[in-house]
Write an enzyme that holds these catalytic residues in place. Structure first.
Site, mmCIF file in Angstrom:
data_model
loop_
_atom_site.group_PDB
_atom_site.id
_atom_site.type_symbol
_atom_site.label_atom_id
_atom_site.label_comp_id
_atom_site.label_asym_id
_atom_site.label_seq_id
_atom_site.Cartn_x
_atom_site.Cartn_y
_atom_site.Cartn_z
ATOM 1 N N ASP A 229 4.025 0.541 -3.589
ATOM 2 C CA ASP A 229 4.968 0.778 -2.503
ATOM 3 C C ASP A 229 6.161 1.459 -3.176
ATOM 4 O OD1 ASP A 229 5.984 -1.163 0.393
ATOM 5 O OD2 ASP A 229 6.473 0.875 -0.241
ATOM 6 N N TRP A 230 6.954 2.092 -2.373
ATOM 7 C CA TRP A 230 7.989 2.960 -2.976
ATOM 8 C C TRP A 230 9.034 2.119 -3.718
ATOM 9 C CZ3 TRP A 230 4.227 5.508 -1.544
ATOM 10 C CH2 TRP A 230 4.178 6.894 -1.488
#
Ligand code: GLC
Length: 666
Positions: A229-230
């Site tokens: 995930d970022w």
């Protein structure tokens, strides 16, 4: 020519593993072609690129205008695999138009607590329904030549403390509840799986080798790219060794971390090449897709598809002779003058330039009757005006829903409740009160549900919300949605209640008893059960037949008769109950469903196949899915609590496959 890791320097490979900017792979100075990723599950959310750079969205960085599609929670309420597939196709069409290779969707986390801020981005509380729709979505996007990225792997079931709170989950619960949708969706071969921010059982997902490599890649056979995930990164060399192929977005620390780890002998070029090869394989898929993929629809055509999808996601929860609207005067009220909310906020929020028409104008256009709009608070109160109308439609919504925060209440906002309290008195004059709920997840309606004649759960229908709603309210579309999550009586009756963990560890002590599995095991009453939804038609179920295909496969068939004078769609659900397991199992579990158009007066025979997974539980002793011999009940329901037909079967597998059920000698 097919590129291999040998075609790149070590530095180029490190860059390939850590991204170019916020949305793109590094291209190794043009050695690999552009590869662009963009959100999101409810429509394309893509930043405007500046000179080939793709900064974070938000702020001054505008996003492209796109079609705001219904939320995944709304699509789940349609139980329509074909429409779910179509939804992903529409979003993929806009990805192609905007030069995007992968759509960071669908989100398929399980709704453990109705408070989770991103539940509107997810399908259901039930793993089977979530996994089935996830496959349809992945197939829809990838069939158009745009990669899908299932997320957030795994046990990411709250937004509060999402960056560091560890989900403490026992193995059987992980397997049966929080991994099942991913295990099912992997069979559609998504290009990417996004790991979640949170730790599971004390280890961040980004460096959780057991879950990323042993389970996801090893057991489930995922052969694509695992992306963080970022910003979900701990130490890049550790995440690489755990099975994280790509970390996004670019950050220089990750590059330095890999370089130092390599120089210290903590990682080998072989470790690096394994991830590089996965990324090159994906780049090749994208390049192949780009050769043939093409834009198929224009904005108006995409919008019409959004209307079709949204209309099947609308759920008629209650209806005492109030809908569909007949002739007569209708007053449409919004308690606090809000524009209907048709999405949650965060990375799934889509920037659309579609100009919506207010519901009252749409109704006027369809029914032609006197439909007026009351913006209560600026004119006479809706109560005083309501006396001159036959039906009052109240547009209401709950607390804000969005990424990075959880709701702290399931109730409508105060002004909505206050207006219902005022308007309900009009029923004494024979007026019909219809509440239209714009929300992306469960709402506590207990205080006012008995004071109104009808409740329509609209969902988050995106830009098509009110057009879809007008069709359903006037009967141009017969409502066919059924809720894909339980609507509890109140927050206190949910397992998690209003409890917030300490922000460090959340213990999943509810185990496999999540959603309807919880309420049924502990006989907790609910407002509306999982799978509930009314129609303007009436259906009759009959003639159940359970045909044995093998010891662990059965074909379930039954007849549904539409007793009304309107054509309508019905969602029938198949539940299985293990009547004598030696482990604690839910009262019943959804193991199949079908959505069928049944014409007025018609009888349709529906068939659903049950495979061995329908009878299995995950054994932590045998470390695999296991069927215990014994009796099982197969049920056909219009909802989880409206069982129409049932039959008992007996499974007798060879003794050597079984654990003995009693001490033989003592
Ligand atoms: C966000 C979300 C994820 C999204 C990504 C890129 O933090 O958790 O769903 O795809 O970052 O915006």
């Amino acid at each position: 020519m097919k590129l291999t890791p040998k075609d790149f320097t070590l530095e180029q490979k490190f860059k390939l593993l850590t991204g170019k900017d916020y949305w793109q792979l590094d291209t190794s100075s043009g050695k690999i072609p552009r590869f662009f990723m963009a959100d999101g599950p409810n429509g394309l959310r893509k930043v405007q690129e500046v000179n080939g750079e793709a900064p974070n969205t938000g702020g001054k960085n505008a996003t492209v205008s796109a079609t705001a599609m219904p939320s995944l929670s709304t699509i789940a309420n349609s139980w329509n695999k074909e429409l779910c597939n179509l939804d992903a196709q529409v979003i993929a069409d806009e990805c192609i138009e905007n030069d995007v290779d992968v759509l960071l969707a669908p989100g398929i986390n399980i709704k453990r607590t109705p408070l989770c801020g991103r539940n509107f981005e997810y399908f259901s509380e039930d793993p089977y329904l979530s996994g089935t729709l996830a496959c349809a979505y992945v197939d829809g996007a990838q069939g158009k030549g745009v990669g899908a990225c299932i997320k957030h792997y795994c046990a990411n079931n709250r937004e509060s403390f999402r960056f560091h709170q560890s989900s403490e989950v026992d193995e059987r619960t992980l397997r049966e509840i929080y991994l099942t949708a991913f295990e099912m969706a992997v069979k559609s071969k998504p290009w990417m799986v996004m790991c979640s921010y949170n730790p599971v059982n004390g280890v961040f997902l980004s460096e959780n080798k057991y879950l990323l490599t042993d389970v996801l890649k090893g057991e489930f056979g995922f052969d694509g790219v695992v992306v963080s995930d970022w910003g979900a990164n701990t130490s890049r060399y550790k995440t690489l060794l755990a099975g994280l192929d790509l970390e996004m977005p670019f950050n220089k620390n990750a590059f330095d971390n890999l370089k130092q780890a390599y120089e210290q002998g903590l990682i080998s070029e072989k470790d690096v090449d394994r991830a590089v090869q996965n990324i090159l394989n994906m780049v090749e898929k994208a390049q192949t897709a780009r050769k043939t993929r093409k834009v198929e629809w224009n904005k108006q055509e995409r919008h019409q598809k959004a209307v079709e999808i949204a209309s099947e996601g609308i759920v008629l929860l209650k209806n005492e002779n109030a809908l569909p609207l007949k002739s007569g005067k209708v007053l449409v009220g919004t308690p606090n003058g809000f524009a209907p909310i048709s999405s949650g906020t965060g990375s799934a929020k889509v920037q659309t330039d579609y100009v919506t028409t207010p519901l009252w104008k749409l109704l006027k256009g369809i029914n032609g009757d006197k439909v007026e709009y009351d913006w209560d608070g600026y004119q006479k109160s809706i109560y005083e005006r309501g006396i001159d109308y036959d039906t009052i439609l109240l547009c209401v919504h709950g607390a804000a829903e969005g990424e990075a925060y959880d709701r702290d209440t399931l109730e409508l906002n105060y002004r909505s409740i206050d207006t219902i309290r005022k308007v309900k008195k009009l029923r004494e004059y024979g007026k019909k009160i219809v509440v239209l709920v714009y929300a992306g997840s469960a709402i506590d309606m207990s205080e006012w549900i008995d004071d109104v004649d009808a409740v329509v759960y609209c969902g988050f229908g995106g830009e098509a919300m009110d057009e879809a709603l007008a069709k359903v309210l006037t009967g141009k579309v017969v409502p066919s949605g059924k809720i894909a999550e339980t609507f509890p009586l109140n927050l206190e009756s949910t397992y998690c209640g209003s409890d917030r963990s300490d922000g460090f560890v959340e213990e999943y002590n509810d185990r496999v008893f999540v959603g309807y599995r919880y309420y049924e095991k502990y006989n907790v009453p609910v407002l509306f059960p999982f799978g509930h939804g009314l129609s303007y038609a009436q259906f009759e179920y009959s003639n159940l037949k359970v045909e044995k295909i093998s010891e662990t496969e059965y074909n379930v068939s039954y007849d549904i008769t539409n007793k009304s004078n309107v054509d309508a769609k019905e969602i029938s659900q198949i539940y299985v109950s293990d009547l004598n397991a030696m482990v604690a199992r839910p009262v019943k579990e959804l193991k199949g469903f079908s959505k069928d158009l049944i014409k007025a007066g018609e009888t349709k025979t529906v068939s659903v196949k049950l495979d061995k997974k329908a009878f299995s539980y995950y054994s932590t002793v045998y470390k695999k899915w296991h069927i215990e011999n014994g009796t099982f009940e197969i049920m056909v329901g219009a909802s989880s609590q409206d069982i129409k037909l049932s039959s008992i079967i007996k499974i007798e597998l060879p003794d050597h496959t079984q654990n003995t059920k009693e001490i033989v000698y003592c």
